[in-house]
Scaffold this motif. Structure first.
Motif, PDB file in Angstrom:
ATOM      1  N   ARG A 406       0.833  -1.213   0.000  1.00  0.00           N
ATOM      2  CA  ARG A 406       0.000   0.000   0.000  1.00  0.00           C
ATOM      3  C   ARG A 406       0.863   1.256   0.000  1.00  0.00           C
ATOM      4  NH1 ARG A 406      -4.523  -0.322   4.499  1.00  0.00           N
ATOM      5  NH2 ARG A 406      -5.215   1.557   3.385  1.00  0.00           N
ATOM      6  N   GLU A 407       2.154   1.084   0.251  1.00  0.00           N
ATOM      7  CA  GLU A 407       3.067   2.231   0.232  1.00  0.00           C
ATOM      8  C   GLU A 407       3.921   2.192  -1.037  1.00  0.00           C
ATOM      9  OE1 GLU A 407       5.325   2.552   3.811  1.00  0.00           O
ATOM     10  OE2 GLU A 407       3.546   2.309   5.089  1.00  0.00           O
TER      11      GLU A 407
ATOM     12  N   ASP B 175       7.440  17.130  -7.017  1.00  0.00           N
ATOM     13  CA  ASP B 175       8.201  16.946  -5.772  1.00  0.00           C
ATOM     14  C   ASP B 175       7.280  17.251  -4.594  1.00  0.00           C
ATOM     15  OD1 ASP B 175      10.045  16.745  -3.770  1.00  0.00           O
ATOM     16  OD2 ASP B 175      11.169  18.564  -4.319  1.00  0.00           O
ATOM     17  N   VAL B 176       6.738  16.205  -3.993  1.00  0.00           N
ATOM     18  CA  VAL B 176       5.782  16.345  -2.898  1.00  0.00           C
ATOM     19  C   VAL B 176       6.320  15.549  -1.709  1.00  0.00           C
ATOM     20  CG1 VAL B 176       3.408  15.825  -2.181  1.00  0.00           C
ATOM     21  CG2 VAL B 176       3.861  16.558  -4.531  1.00  0.00           C
ATOM     22  N   PRO B 177       6.233  16.102  -0.484  1.00  0.00           N
ATOM     23  CA  PRO B 177       6.719  15.345   0.675  1.00  0.00           C
ATOM     24  C   PRO B 177       5.934  14.044   0.852  1.00  0.00           C
ATOM     25  CG  PRO B 177       6.276  17.632   1.276  1.00  0.00           C
ATOM     26  CD  PRO B 177       5.732  17.433  -0.100  1.00  0.00           C
ATOM     27  N   TYR B 178       6.649  13.016   1.289  1.00  0.00           N
ATOM     28  CA  TYR B 178       6.012  11.733   1.551  1.00  0.00           C
ATOM     29  C   TYR B 178       6.415  11.250   2.936  1.00  0.00           C
ATOM     30  CZ  TYR B 178       4.867   6.832   1.606  1.00  0.00           C
ATOM     31  OH  TYR B 178       4.363   5.623   1.982  1.00  0.00           O
ATOM     32  N   ARG B 180       6.252   8.021   5.574  1.00  0.00           N
ATOM     33  CA  ARG B 180       6.039   6.572   5.636  1.00  0.00           C
ATOM     34  C   ARG B 180       4.674   6.295   6.266  1.00  0.00           C
ATOM     35  NH1 ARG B 180       9.078   1.342   4.787  1.00  0.00           N
ATOM     36  NH2 ARG B 180       7.149   0.272   5.084  1.00  0.00           N
ATOM     37  N   GLY B 181       3.914   5.425   5.653  1.00  0.00           N
ATOM     38  CA  GLY B 181       2.554   5.164   6.113  1.00  0.00           C
ATOM     39  C   GLY B 181       1.504   5.776   5.198  1.00  0.00           C
ATOM     40  N   ASP B 182       1.881   6.834   4.472  1.00  0.00           N
ATOM     41  CA  ASP B 182       0.956   7.387   3.478  1.00  0.00           C
ATOM     42  C   ASP B 182       0.733   6.349   2.382  1.00  0.00           C
ATOM     43  OD1 ASP B 182       1.017   9.732   4.869  1.00  0.00           O
ATOM     44  OD2 ASP B 182       2.221  10.841   3.399  1.00  0.00           O
ATOM     45  N   ARG B 183      -0.493   6.283   1.910  1.00  0.00           N
ATOM     46  CA  ARG B 183      -0.780   5.335   0.837  1.00  0.00           C
ATOM     47  C   ARG B 183      -0.136   5.789  -0.488  1.00  0.00           C
ATOM     48  NH1 ARG B 183      -6.829   5.598   0.444  1.00  0.00           N
ATOM     49  NH2 ARG B 183      -6.531   7.563   1.536  1.00  0.00           N
ATOM     50  N   ALA B 184       0.245   4.818  -1.294  1.00  0.00           N
ATOM     51  CA  ALA B 184       0.757   5.127  -2.638  1.00  0.00           C
ATOM     52  C   ALA B 184      -0.410   5.520  -3.536  1.00  0.00           C
ATOM     53  CB  ALA B 184       1.468   3.911  -3.218  1.00  0.00           C
TER      54      ALA B 184
END
Lengths: 559, 187
Positions: A406-407, B175-178, B180-184
C-alpha cells in the motif's frame, strides 16, 4: 463516369493528412479528405477514456485467444484491451515479412495521431547535412532554415510543452512551459550534467500535450491515459486539433471507408487527375478528381499507392523512374538502455500522472566526439517509485505484504536509446500480388534489417546509459537489451525520398513527385534520412510547407 | 490500465529483476470458457486463497473484490491449457496439504493456519525461482500470488481504498513530501 471534383484530395487522416487538410482548406481550397477506415469522433468514440483500471477486463494482461488472433500485434503493447480497435488487424490487412518486420498501423480517422507517443523534436542541420557530409544516400534538398519557420508554425498551433536548452543538435521551439522532471529525475539530471561537463544533458521530454490551455483546447489533466483518447483534447491529434480547424473553414469533406487504390494519371499532361477509391463497405469503385493530390497515408502505404499507380507508364509505379521508390526504408532502433535505483528520496513522491518523461539529446558524433559508427541516438525514460507490482519476497503473504504494497516502493529509473538507422538502398518494400488483403488488394513485402552501423551504435546505447546512471549515483545499475525488429519503433520512414535530382530521388524539395508534380507526398515516406529524434513534428512542418507551396503554385498556374 | 508505449517500455525496464510471470505465447487452442470452467467449490477455494494473500484489515481484503472469480477468469483466459492444468493441480494441492496438516478444510480454516501454509508455499516458489532455468516453468503459487495482487490493487477497492486513485488529478507536482505510512497513488 462523372467523377466528383475538388481542388485537392488528401489521402489519409493521421498526423500528416490532418495537417494537409487544415492548411489547404484554410488557404481557400475545397478539400476531400479520404480515410481508408471508419470514422472516430472526438470524445464520443473514446469508450475507455474515463474508465478506472477495474473496468478493463484483464487489467492489462492479454487473453490467449486475442494473442492467437494477432500474431503481429501481440509482439508489443499495441495488443491491449484499452485501444484494441485503433490498431489495424493483421488478419484483414496482411503483409509479408521477408525479414522480420513489425508493422503497427492505425486504419481509422485520426490514424496514429490518436495513439502516438507525442514526443516532438526538431531536426537540426547536423541531421539535414549528414548524408552529404558522409556520402550516404543522397543529400537532403532542404536545410534547417527552410523548415524552421514551419516548425514555428506547427508548434504554435499544436502546442508543444518543452524547455529551452540552446543545443545545436536539438533546436529550441515555440514551446509551452515544460512538464518538469520529477525530483529524482532532477537529481540524476544534475549528476549527469556535472559528470559530463554539460556535454550530456537530461531534459524534460518535449511533448504534444498542453501544459496550459491553448487555442481553445483544455490543458492536460495529468491522467496519462492519452492512448484511450483525451476527452479534454489536451494532446495533439487529428480529432482534437487539425480536423476541427479544417471543418471550421466549411471547405472540408471527410470520407471514411475510402481505400485509395491508385492515383489517376494523365500521361499527356504528366499530371495526376485524381484518385480511384475502393469503398471499404460497399466494395464499389469510385473516382474523385482534383488539381492536387496529397499522399499522407503513412510512409509505407503512401508508397503502396504510388506502386499501384500509373503502371501502364512505369511498371514499378508512379514516381518510380529513379528506381528508388520502395527503397531506403528507415525506422528508429531502440529497446536498449539501462535501469537503476535512486537513493535519498524516500521522503518524496509526485502528484499526478505526467504523460511524458525525460529526454537525453544526442551526444555521440557531435561537437568533436567521434565513434566507430555514423550518426547517433537520444534516450527516453523516466524515474518513478515502484508500485504494488514490485517484488517483496521477504514478506510472504498476509497483512505485512498488503501493508507494504500500500506504500510506494523505491525510486527506480529506466531509459532506452532511440538510434538513427541509415538509409540503405537494400532495405526495401515491394508490392506482392500473390497475397491479397480482405479487399483483394496486393500487399507489401518487407525486406529490411539493421546492419553493422546500427549494431555498433547499440553497444554505445547500452553502455552509455549505464555509465550515465552510475555517474549520477544510481545503484544496482543494469543494462537492458530486449532486441529490435525493423518497424518496432513505429517510425517508418523512407521509400519515396526527397532529393535534388530526379534520377536519384522520388520527390523534390517541396515533396512533389518528380514524375507528377501535382502529387505531393508529405508523410514519413519522404524522409531522406532518419535522424534519431521522433519524426512526427517534422512531418507536420513538411506538410504545412508543402501545402502552402501547392496553393501558391496553383495560383501561379503551375500545377 | 493505461498502456502508452513509453510507459509500457519503462515499466518493463524498471521492474529491476522482478520476474514477470505472464502468459506464454501459445499455439494451442483455449479450453472451455463456460463459467471460466471452475466449479463453485473451486471459486470458494480461490476466494479463500486470495483473501489469505491479501486479508481484510482496515480496508477490505481480496475476497471483497471477487478475487476467486477474477483468478478463475485470468487462469482460463490468459494461460495455455498445460499451464492451466498445473495451476489447477496446484490449487487442489493447497486444499489437500491443508487437510493433511490441519485436518480440516482450507476454506473457513483458521487464518493463522492458512497463512502458515501459504507462507510455506511462498518460500517454495522463491526457492524454485532462484534456481529456475530460463525455459523452466514458473511455480504455480507465484502465479496465484501475482494474479491476486494484480486483481486486488487494480480493483476499485484496491485502487481507491487500499491505495489512492484520482481519475482526474488536474495538475502535476514533481516533488511532494512523503511520510512513511501514506498510501501510494495508483498509477
Amino acid at each position: 463516369m462523372s467523377a466528383q471534383t475538388y481542388d485537392a484530395i488528401v489521402v489519409g487522416s493521421g498526423i500528416s493528412g490532418g495537417w494537409a487538410a487544415k492548411e489547404l482548406t484554410e488557404r481557400g481550397l475545397r478539400v476531400l479528405l479520404l480515410e481508408r477506415g471508419r470514422n472516430v469522433e472526438h470524445i464520443k468514440d473514446y469508450p475507455n477514456a474515463l474508465k478506472g483500471p477495474w473496468e478493463i477486463p484483464h487489467r492489462g494482461r492479454v487473453p490467449i485467444a486475442l494473442r492467437e488472433k494477432h500474431p503481429v500485434l501481440r509482439r508489443d503493447y499495441v495488443l491491449n484491451e484499452v485501444n484494441y480497435d485503433w490498431w489495424a488487424h493483421e488478419d484483414q490487412h496482411p503483409y509479408i515479412e521477408i525479414k522480420p518486420f513489425d508493422w503497427f498501423r492505425g486504419y481509422h480517422v485520426g490514424g496514429r495521431s490518436l495513439t502516438w507517443g507525442r514526443q516532438s523534436y526538431r531536426w537540426s542541420d547536423i541531421d539535414f547535412e549528414a548524408n552529404a557530409r558522409e556520402g550516404i544516400a543522397v543529400d537532403w534538398p532542404i536545410r534547417y532554415k527552410d523548415i524552421a519557420p514551419w516548425y514555428d508554425h506547427v508548434e504554435r498551433f499544436a502546442g508543444i510543452s518543452g524547455s529551452l536548452e540552446r543545443l545545436e543538435q536539438l533546436p529550441d521551439g515555440e514551446f509551452l512551459p515544460p512538464m518538469p522532471l520529477n525530483v529524482a529525475e532532477q537529481h540524476v539530471a544534475d549528476g549527469i550534467r556535472k559528470a559530463f561537463n554539460d556535454q550530456r544533458r537530461m531534459i524534460p521530454g518535449r511533448v504534444a500535450n498542453l501544459s496550459r490551455p491553448h487555442n481553445g483546447r483544455s490543458g492536460c489533466q495529468y491522467r496519462n491515459k492519452c492512448s484511450a483518447g483525451c476527452p479534454w483534447g489536451a494532446y495533439f491529434s487529428t480529432q482534437s486539433a487539425t480536423l476541427p480547424a479544417a471543418m471550421a473553414t466549411g471547405r472540408l469533406t471527410l470520407r471514411p471507408h475510402s481505400i485509395v487504390t491508385r492515383v489517376l494519371y494523365d500521361r499527356d499532361r504528366k499530371r495526376a487527375t485524381g484518385v480511384e477509391v475502393l469503398d471499404a463497405e460497399t466494395r464499389q469503385t469510385v473516382e474523385f478528381a482534383a488539381r492536387v493530390v496529397f499522399l499522407c497515408a503513412s510512409a509505407l502505404n503512401s508508397t503502396w499507392i504510388l506502386m499501384n499507380s500509373a503502371t501502364d507508364v512505369w511498371p514499378d509505379g508512379l514516381g518510380s523512374s529513379s528506381g528508388e521508390l520502395g527503397h531506403n526504408v528507415m525506422d528508429h532502433h531502440f529497446r536498449v538502455g539501462a535501469t537503476g535505483r535512486i537513493e535519498g528520496f524516500d521522503d518524496r513522491i509526485v502528484f499526478g500522472r505526467r504523460p511524458t518523461g525525460f529526454y537525453i539529446p544526442r551526444f555521440r558524433n557531435v561537437h568533436g566526439d567521434r565513434r566507430e559508427y555514423l550518426r547517433g541516438f537520444g534516450y527516453q525514460g523516466s524515474a518513478s517509485r515502484l508500485g504494488w507490482a514490485r517484488e517483496v519476497a521477504e514478506l510472504g503473504v498476509g497483512e505485512p505484504l498488503k501493508e507494504e504494497l500500500r506504500e510506494p516502493g523505491p525510486w527506480t529509473i529506466g531509459m532506452t536509446g532511440f538510434g538513427e538507422i541509415l538509409p540503405y538502398h537494400e532495405n526495401r518494400i515491394r508490392l506482392d500480388r500473390t497475397v491479397t488483403d480482405a479487399w483483394g488488394l496486393p500487399v507489401l513485402a518487407m525486406d529490411c534489417e539493421i546492419r553493422e552501423n546500427e549494431q555498433k551504435m547499440r553497444q554505445d546505447m547500452m553502455n552509455d546509459a549505464a555509465e550515465m546512471l552510475e555517474a549520477a549515483g544510481c545503484r544496482d545499475v543494469q543494462t537492458t537489451n530486449t532486441g529490435y525488429n525493423f518497424g518496432r519503433g513505429i517510425h517508418e520512414m523512407g521509400t519515396a525520398r526527397m532529393g535534388r535530382d530526379p534520377k536519384t530521388s522520388v520527390l523534390n524539395a517541396f515533396n512533389q513527385v518528380w514524375d507528377a508534380p501535382n502529387v505531393f507526398v508529405t508523410d514519413g515516406a519522404c524522409m531522406t534520412s532518419a535522424s534519431c529524434v521522433n519524426p512526427s513534428l517534422t512531418y507536420m512542418a513538411l506538410t504545412a510547407r508543402a501545402a502552402a507551396y501547392a496553393v501558391e503554385e496553383l495560383r501561379r498556374g503551375n500545377l | 490500465m493505461d498502456l502508452t508505449r513509453r510507459d509500457a517500455l519503462v515499466h518493463l525496464a524498471t521492474l529491476l529483476g522482478a520476474t514477470v510471470v505472464g502468459p506464454r505465447l501459445a499455439a494451442a487452442p483455449i479450453g472451455s470458457m463456460q463459467a471460466h470452467g471452475f466449479s463453485a467449490e473451486e471459486i470458494a477455494l480461490l476466494d479463500e486463497i486470495g483473501d489469505t494473500i491479501i486479508p481484510d484489515t482496515d480496508v477490505p481484503g481480496a475476497r471483497a473484490v471477487g478475487i476467486g472469480e477474477f483468478l478463475a477468469m485470468m487462469i482460463a483466459d490468459c494461460y495455455e491449457p498445460a499451464e492451466q492444468q498445473r495451476l489447477r493441480a496446484g490449487i487442489a494441492d493447497i486444499a489437500a496439504r491443508y487437510k493433511q496438516r490441519y485436518g480440516g478444510s482450507f476454506v473457513g480454516g483458521p487464518s493463522a493456519d492458512r497463512t502458515a501454509l501459504l507462507n510455506e508455499l511462498d518460500r517454495e516458489q522463491r526457492e524454485h525461482h532462484a534456481a529456475l532455468p530460463p525455459d523452466g516453468d514458473p511455480h504455480y503459487f507465484r502465479i496465484l500470488k501475482e494474479l491476486t495482487i494484480l486483481g486486488y490493487f487494480s480493483s476499485e477497492i484496491g485502487a481507491t481504498q487500499a491505495l489512492r486513485y484520482l481519475e482526474v488529478p488536474g495538475r502535476y507536482e514533481p516533488d511532494v513530501p512523503y511520510t512513511r505510512g501514506d498510501r501510494a497513488w495508483f498509477n
